[in-house]
Write a protein that holds these residues in place. Structure first.
Motif, PDB file in Angstrom:
ATOM      1  N   ALA A   1       4.056  61.794 -34.831  1.00 40.21           N
ATOM      2  CA  ALA A   1       3.095  61.299 -35.392  1.00 40.21           C
ATOM      3  C   ALA A   1       2.456  60.342 -35.760  1.00 40.21           C
ATOM      4  O   ALA A   1       1.908  59.206 -35.688  1.00 40.21           O
ATOM      5  CB  ALA A   1       2.428  62.857 -35.446  1.00 40.21           C
ATOM      6  N   HIS A   2       2.830  60.302 -37.313  1.00 41.83           N
ATOM      7  CA  HIS A   2       2.504  59.554 -37.991  1.00 41.83           C
ATOM      8  C   HIS A   2       3.082  58.104 -37.649  1.00 41.83           C
ATOM      9  O   HIS A   2       2.355  57.361 -37.939  1.00 41.83           O
ATOM     10  CB  HIS A   2       2.852  59.876 -39.953  1.00 41.83           C
ATOM     11  N   THR A   3       4.257  57.979 -37.321  1.00 44.20           N
ATOM     12  CA  THR A   3       4.923  56.706 -36.970  1.00 44.20           C
ATOM     13  C   THR A   3       3.943  56.224 -35.644  1.00 44.20           C
ATOM     14  O   THR A   3       3.544  54.660 -36.182  1.00 44.20           O
ATOM     15  CB  THR A   3       6.176  56.661 -36.819  1.00 44.20           C
ATOM     16  N   LEU A   4       3.981  56.739 -34.657  1.00 39.25           N
ATOM     17  CA  LEU A   4       3.116  55.940 -34.101  1.00 39.25           C
ATOM     18  C   LEU A   4       1.144  55.600 -34.218  1.00 39.25           C
ATOM     19  O   LEU A   4       0.671  55.147 -33.393  1.00 39.25           O
ATOM     20  CB  LEU A   4       2.558  57.430 -32.248  1.00 39.25           C
ATOM     21  N   TYR A   5       1.043  56.878 -34.718  1.00 39.41           N
ATOM     22  CA  TYR A   5      -0.484  56.405 -34.902  1.00 39.41           C
ATOM     23  C   TYR A   5      -0.509  54.978 -36.150  1.00 39.41           C
ATOM     24  O   TYR A   5      -1.373  54.147 -36.336  1.00 39.41           O
ATOM     25  CB  TYR A   5      -1.030  57.417 -35.694  1.00 39.41           C
ATOM     26  N   GLU A   6       0.686  55.055 -37.015  1.00 35.44           N
ATOM     27  CA  GLU A   6       0.545  53.372 -38.126  1.00 35.44           C
ATOM     28  C   GLU A   6       1.038  52.180 -36.732  1.00 35.44           C
ATOM     29  O   GLU A   6       0.314  51.248 -37.020  1.00 35.44           O
ATOM     30  CB  GLU A   6       1.227  53.720 -39.541  1.00 35.44           C
ATOM     31  N   ILE A   7       1.665  52.625 -36.026  1.00 34.08           N
ATOM     32  CA  ILE A   7       1.407  51.092 -35.195  1.00 34.08           C
ATOM     33  C   ILE A   7       0.178  51.385 -34.137  1.00 34.08           C
ATOM     34  O   ILE A   7       0.557  49.469 -33.959  1.00 34.08           O
ATOM     35  CB  ILE A   7       3.422  51.735 -34.156  1.00 34.08           C
ATOM     36  N   VAL A   8      -0.063  52.190 -33.766  1.00 33.12           N
ATOM     37  CA  VAL A   8      -1.622  51.559 -33.107  1.00 33.12           C
ATOM     38  C   VAL A   8      -2.464  51.256 -33.921  1.00 33.12           C
ATOM     39  O   VAL A   8      -3.094  50.083 -33.424  1.00 33.12           O
ATOM     40  CB  VAL A   8      -1.751  53.314 -31.694  1.00 33.12           C
TER      41      VAL A   8
ATOM     42  N   ALA B   1      -9.077  53.534 -27.890  1.00 33.69           N
ATOM     43  CA  ALA B   1      -9.138  55.749 -27.503  1.00 33.69           C
ATOM     44  C   ALA B   1      -7.350  55.622 -27.571  1.00 33.69           C
ATOM     45  O   ALA B   1      -7.673  56.989 -28.290  1.00 33.69           O
ATOM     46  CB  ALA B   1      -8.861  55.666 -25.580  1.00 33.69           C
ATOM     47  N   LEU B   2      -6.899  55.352 -27.570  1.00 32.36           N
ATOM     48  CA  LEU B   2      -5.341  55.692 -28.045  1.00 32.36           C
ATOM     49  C   LEU B   2      -5.985  55.659 -29.663  1.00 32.36           C
ATOM     50  O   LEU B   2      -5.337  57.254 -29.932  1.00 32.36           O
ATOM     51  CB  LEU B   2      -4.023  54.673 -27.754  1.00 32.36           C
ATOM     52  N   LEU B   3      -6.226  55.000 -30.473  1.00 35.45           N
ATOM     53  CA  LEU B   3      -5.918  55.522 -31.926  1.00 35.45           C
ATOM     54  C   LEU B   3      -6.817  56.464 -32.403  1.00 35.45           C
ATOM     55  O   LEU B   3      -6.572  57.487 -33.235  1.00 35.45           O
ATOM     56  CB  LEU B   3      -6.208  53.930 -32.175  1.00 35.45           C
TER      57      LEU B   3
ATOM     58  N   ARG C   1       3.099  41.135 -27.355  1.00 38.09           N
ATOM     59  CA  ARG C   1       5.005  40.700 -27.851  1.00 38.09           C
ATOM     60  C   ARG C   1       5.255  41.811 -28.567  1.00 38.09           C
ATOM     61  O   ARG C   1       6.369  41.652 -29.129  1.00 38.09           O
ATOM     62  CB  ARG C   1       4.988  39.811 -28.102  1.00 38.09           C
ATOM     63  N   SER C   2       4.656  43.055 -28.820  1.00 38.78           N
ATOM     64  CA  SER C   2       4.754  44.016 -29.946  1.00 38.78           C
ATOM     65  C   SER C   2       5.030  44.809 -29.266  1.00 38.78           C
ATOM     66  O   SER C   2       5.584  45.860 -27.951  1.00 38.78           O
ATOM     67  CB  SER C   2       4.342  44.920 -30.856  1.00 38.78           C
ATOM     68  N   LYS C   3       6.564  45.669 -29.394  1.00 39.93           N
ATOM     69  CA  LYS C   3       7.760  46.424 -28.919  1.00 39.93           C
ATOM     70  C   LYS C   3       8.168  47.195 -30.049  1.00 39.93           C
ATOM     71  O   LYS C   3       9.018  47.004 -31.095  1.00 39.93           O
ATOM     72  CB  LYS C   3       8.555  46.242 -27.929  1.00 39.93           C
ATOM     73  N   PHE C   4       8.089  48.411 -29.878  1.00 37.45           N
ATOM     74  CA  PHE C   4       8.657  49.615 -30.786  1.00 37.45           C
ATOM     75  C   PHE C   4       9.263  50.773 -29.650  1.00 37.45           C
ATOM     76  O   PHE C   4       9.290  51.425 -28.341  1.00 37.45           O
ATOM     77  CB  PHE C   4       7.838  50.761 -31.437  1.00 37.45           C
ATOM     78  N   ASN C   5      10.786  51.197 -30.099  1.00 34.18           N
ATOM     79  CA  ASN C   5      11.460  52.406 -29.981  1.00 34.18           C
ATOM     80  C   ASN C   5      11.294  53.516 -31.218  1.00 34.18           C
ATOM     81  O   ASN C   5      11.461  53.299 -32.045  1.00 34.18           O
ATOM     82  CB  ASN C   5      12.805  52.114 -29.736  1.00 34.18           C
ATOM     83  N   LEU C   6      10.856  54.841 -30.211  1.00 38.08           N
ATOM     84  CA  LEU C   6      10.823  55.801 -30.737  1.00 38.08           C
ATOM     85  C   LEU C   6      11.745  56.824 -31.291  1.00 38.08           C
ATOM     86  O   LEU C   6      11.484  57.236 -29.759  1.00 38.08           O
ATOM     87  CB  LEU C   6       9.553  56.550 -31.286  1.00 38.08           C
ATOM     88  N   PRO C   7      12.162  58.044 -31.583  1.00 36.62           N
ATOM     89  CA  PRO C   7      12.953  58.580 -30.956  1.00 36.62           C
ATOM     90  C   PRO C   7      11.658  59.875 -30.625  1.00 36.62           C
ATOM     91  O   PRO C   7      11.232  59.808 -31.623  1.00 36.62           O
ATOM     92  CB  PRO C   7      13.768  59.203 -32.589  1.00 36.62           C
TER      93      PRO C   7
ATOM     94  N   LYS D   1      -1.963  49.765 -36.239  1.00 42.32           N
ATOM     95  CA  LYS D   1      -1.498  48.057 -36.642  1.00 42.32           C
ATOM     96  C   LYS D   1      -2.227  47.140 -35.268  1.00 42.32           C
ATOM     97  O   LYS D   1      -1.832  45.899 -35.549  1.00 42.32           O
ATOM     98  CB  LYS D   1      -1.102  48.082 -37.414  1.00 42.32           C
ATOM     99  N   LEU D   2      -2.138  47.590 -34.086  1.00 44.62           N
ATOM    100  CA  LEU D   2      -2.025  46.539 -33.119  1.00 44.62           C
ATOM    101  C   LEU D   2      -2.965  46.046 -33.025  1.00 44.62           C
ATOM    102  O   LEU D   2      -4.477  46.280 -33.289  1.00 44.62           O
ATOM    103  CB  LEU D   2      -1.831  47.678 -32.214  1.00 44.62           C
ATOM    104  N   PRO D   3      -3.368  44.916 -32.357  1.00 42.40           N
ATOM    105  CA  PRO D   3      -4.817  43.826 -32.581  1.00 42.40           C
ATOM    106  C   PRO D   3      -5.526  44.483 -31.367  1.00 42.40           C
ATOM    107  O   PRO D   3      -5.242  45.375 -30.126  1.00 42.40           O
ATOM    108  CB  PRO D   3      -4.730  42.936 -31.928  1.00 42.40           C
ATOM    109  N   GLU D   4      -7.076  44.642 -32.086  1.00 39.78           N
ATOM    110  CA  GLU D   4      -7.853  44.948 -31.711  1.00 39.78           C
ATOM    111  C   GLU D   4      -8.346  45.169 -29.581  1.00 39.78           C
ATOM    112  O   GLU D   4      -7.676  43.737 -30.269  1.00 39.78           O
ATOM    113  CB  GLU D   4      -9.380  44.878 -32.206  1.00 39.78           C
TER     114      GLU D   4
END
Length: 372
Positions: free
Chosen positions: A71-78, A9-11, A104-110, A80-83
């Motif tokens: 926007a683009h960074t968040l989209y690319e992270i999501v 849904a997020l993707l 186990r994935s964790k990201f910190n975005l500005p 590449k996350l597993p289905e």
């Protein structure tokens, strides 16, 4: 702000809104997507100041709130996350970062403040109507290839959407031209469309709408005013400014008295044009058509690469004559023909040629000839 949302849904929602965001921005906030969490929904908004895309998705909201993130960074992270992953988004005022976590994935975005995000005002005036998805897809696909990419004539950098009345019937018509070719498609006007102004919808907006139509189903709600156009696809909506300019009087370009008719097998003709144009000079890509008694001879001459000639059987019984066209323009039109045959109406080697599709009487194409 704290919430949990399914990756799929997020993707999907992020994919819709991030495509509006330009890769390079001099204004930092325009690189971000506005995230608004509340009432078991996460809303998304992105803008380039000319166009605004809004979507939403179901989410388990623990703490309501708003923030903007790249926007683009968040989209690319999501992406590449597993289905099937559950994604948690956390932002607290203590830490100026958005925490994105899945497994186990964790990201910190500005982040940037939600209050800095520009919101496009909606126009309540104008016409509002509902258009079948298939009809809007057809209007766009049949015409957008002819939209001009020359920035000097900005009023040709979009699709002219307007209503006309012919034979007592109201029609919704889309027209595009770049000065070398013209494409026109029309469909019976839906209820409420007839009162709306004619608008030039920018090329980027048309591309975004077409992309959204592939994901959606059901009718599209369209709202048109003199300054803006809005498309609603269920939960998603796209609002765009229209081009401030006057579209040329295209009816003067469409030939009425062309009397030399050629009925051509579209697929065979397109393949022949593609083959002989292989050796054409890249700039002009000109191909000469020699019409004579049920056949057309395609000729391409290039001083460096040589000559290509091919003959194709057609239905033609008028006097012989020769005319030249840009091969790419011929192929673009051939790609839109629904039926097996295309009807070419000629006047003379220097006048515009009208191309009709017997499989879809609601479209017309005009090609300007070349000197060959």
């Amino acid at each position: 702000m704290q919430l949990t949302i399914e990756r799929a849904a997020l993707l999907k929602a992020l994919g819709h809104v991030q495509s509006v965001v330009e890769r390079r921005n001099t204004i930092p906030i325009l690189s971000n997507v506005l995230l608004s969490a509340g009432r078991d929904r996460l809303s998304f908004a992105a803008t380039d100041l000319d166009m605004e895309m809004v979507d939403e998705a179901e989410a388990m909201v623990h703490t309501e709130g708003q923030i903007t993130a790249p926007a683009h960074t968040l989209y690319e992270i999501v992406r590449k996350l597993p289905e099937g992953a559950e994604v948690s988004l956390l932002y607290s005022g203590d830490d100026p970062r958005l925490v994105v976590q899945a497994g186990r994935s964790k990201f910190n975005l500005p982040v940037l403040p939600a209050g800095d995000f520009p919101v496009m005002s909606a126009d309540s005036a104008g016409a509002r109507f509902s258009l079948l998805k298939e009809d809007l897809v057809r209007l766009i696909d049949k015409t957008r290839f002819a939209v001009s990419t020359e920035e000097t004539r900005y009023y040709l950098n979009g699709l002219y959407l307007h209503t006309v009345s012919e034979g007592g019937q109201a029609l919704l018509r889309a027209v595009a031209t770049d000065g070398h070719r013209l494409a026109l498609a029309e469909t019976p006007a839906p209820e409420g469309a007839a009162g709306g102004p004619g608008v030039i919808v920018p090329r980027k907006t048309i591309d975004q709408v077409r992309r959204l139509l592939d994901d959606g189903s059901g009718p599209v709600e369209v709202q048109v005013s003199a300054q803006k156009i809005r498309f609603e696809f269920g939960q998603a909506s796209l609002t765009s400014k229209v081009i401030d300019g006057s579209f040329p009087d295209y009816l003067r370009v469409i030939p009425k008295g062309n009397d030399k008719r050629a009925d051509i097998d579209n697929a065979v003709f397109a393949q022949a044009v593609d083959r002989v144009s292989t050796i054409s000079a890249e700039k002009s890509r000109s191909v000469k058509l020699g019409l004579d008694n049920d056949r057309v001879t395609l000729t391409v001459r290039n001083m460096e690469a040589g000559q290509g000639v091919e003959e194709v059987e057609i239905g033609y019984s008028d006097e012989p004559f020769e005319i030249g066209f840009n091969a790419r323009y011929l192929l673009d039109v051939a790609g839109q023909i629904e039926g097996e045959t295309a009807t070419y109406m000629f006047a003379d080697p220097a006048s515009p040629t009208l191309v009709l599709d017997p499989g879809d009487p609601g479209v017309q194409y005009v090609l300007m000839p070349l000197r060959v």
